[in-house]
Design a protein around this motif. Sequence first.
Motif, short mmCIF file in Angstrom:
data_model
loop_
_atom_site.label_atom_id
_atom_site.label_comp_id
_atom_site.label_asym_id
_atom_site.label_seq_id
_atom_site.Cartn_x
_atom_site.Cartn_y
_atom_site.Cartn_z
N GLY A 246 58.46 10.14 50.07
CA GLY A 246 59.60 9.34 49.91
C GLY A 246 60.50 9.37 50.75
O GLY A 246 60.61 8.68 51.50
N LEU A 247 61.06 10.63 51.11
CA LEU A 247 62.52 10.82 51.53
C LEU A 247 62.37 11.11 53.71
O LEU A 247 62.46 11.07 54.42
CB LEU A 247 63.11 12.87 51.55
CG LEU A 247 62.77 12.54 49.95
CD1 LEU A 247 63.64 14.12 50.16
CD2 LEU A 247 64.11 11.74 49.89
N LEU A 248 60.16 11.56 53.67
CA LEU A 248 59.56 11.79 54.95
C LEU A 248 59.58 9.83 55.26
O LEU A 248 59.43 9.98 56.61
CB LEU A 248 58.84 12.66 55.14
CG LEU A 248 58.39 13.69 54.36
CD1 LEU A 248 57.08 14.36 54.96
CD2 LEU A 248 59.79 14.53 55.49
N ILE A 249 59.05 9.41 54.43
CA ILE A 249 58.54 7.39 54.95
C ILE A 249 59.92 7.01 55.09
O ILE A 249 60.23 6.23 55.71
CB ILE A 249 57.57 7.76 54.70
CG1 ILE A 249 57.23 6.59 54.87
CG2 ILE A 249 58.09 7.02 52.82
CD1 ILE A 249 54.92 6.40 54.24
N GLY A 250 61.30 7.53 54.48
CA GLY A 250 62.10 6.39 54.12
C GLY A 250 62.68 6.01 55.67
O GLY A 250 62.86 5.57 55.95
N PRO A 251 63.21 7.16 56.62
CA PRO A 251 63.61 6.52 57.78
C PRO A 251 62.88 5.89 58.64
O PRO A 251 63.22 5.40 59.82
CB PRO A 251 64.23 8.17 58.60
CG PRO A 251 63.99 8.87 57.17
CD PRO A 251 62.59 8.32 56.99
#
Length: 345
Positions: A262-267
């Motif tokens: 989620g942190l990787l795909i959020g941006p």
Amino acid sequence: MDFSIAAILALDGATNGAVYALLALATVLVFAVTRVIFIPQGEFVAFGALTLALLQLGQVPGTVWFLLILAGAAALADLTQGIQHHHGARRIALRMLRTLGYPVVISLFAIWAAPQKFPLLAQALLTLALVTPFGPLIYRLAYESLADASVLVLLIVSVGVHFALTGLGLFFFGAEGFRNPSFWDARFNVGPLTFTGQTLIIFFASLLLIVSLWLFFERSLVGKALRATAVNRLGARLMGISSDSAGRLTFTLAAFIGALSGLLIGPTTTVFYDSGFLIGLKGFVAAVFAGLASYPQALLGALVVGLLESFGSFWASAFKEVIVFSSIIPVLLWRSLADPHGEEH
């Protein structure tokens, strides 16, 4: 389509495939150890992205209250089980304290830290610390008592857990979508390709986690215990390996991988409370490519899924999801013909 466009699409597909690879690995891991086809894996992705987004706004994320509720329910289950099995009061209290201790401490810290608006990296670490405990708590509440049930029963439970988490996600996070800032804003041009800093972070983080998981399973005693549970649950129990502990650790790893994804795909995309389902389902498709058994094949399947999605969006953007999910049909047919199973008794 010329070479430059194909290269750009291939890079985009490989970037998405790196994230799907993490989810596929988590899906294969959970199924191998617990026989659970964990459909809600994508919810951890959404929770991770949305938790970071709310911390960015200086708000206390709904993850905190959700975590406290789950921890309270798990502690109540420990109390009930302890009374039913006539455990001593001290033993019950210690077990409840272990269940409640970490979630309460990290939640109180998050309530204090949210208005402080710490740097992005610190908020990302806090997000991982908040979402990761969801894994063992969900296993404790939904799966532990059904550890010896059939795969079909566990699948039905997974569907119920998915709907419950999606509805609770709407309640705690709201219907608004968020797009997080990039961890690295640099851009690098290599021929027709433009590598963003976030793309490089996705590749590096995925590679680092995959290597770490390999070392964990190959070199550590705990990892070998999980492998033994995956190969033979009964044999692992006879050797003193707790299947409940293995299940909780497996779900902890799955929640961590989901939150990191989620942190990787959020941006790179706007994430809503229900966005995790499609993302997790693509990881599941990659895991099916591997027969829910092989980690290397899961990685290859994730790359195929990412490329299918990327090129499908170019040729027929309205049908890109259909193309991705339809690809599972020939894979299932091939596996059915290559590895036929007789009727179970």
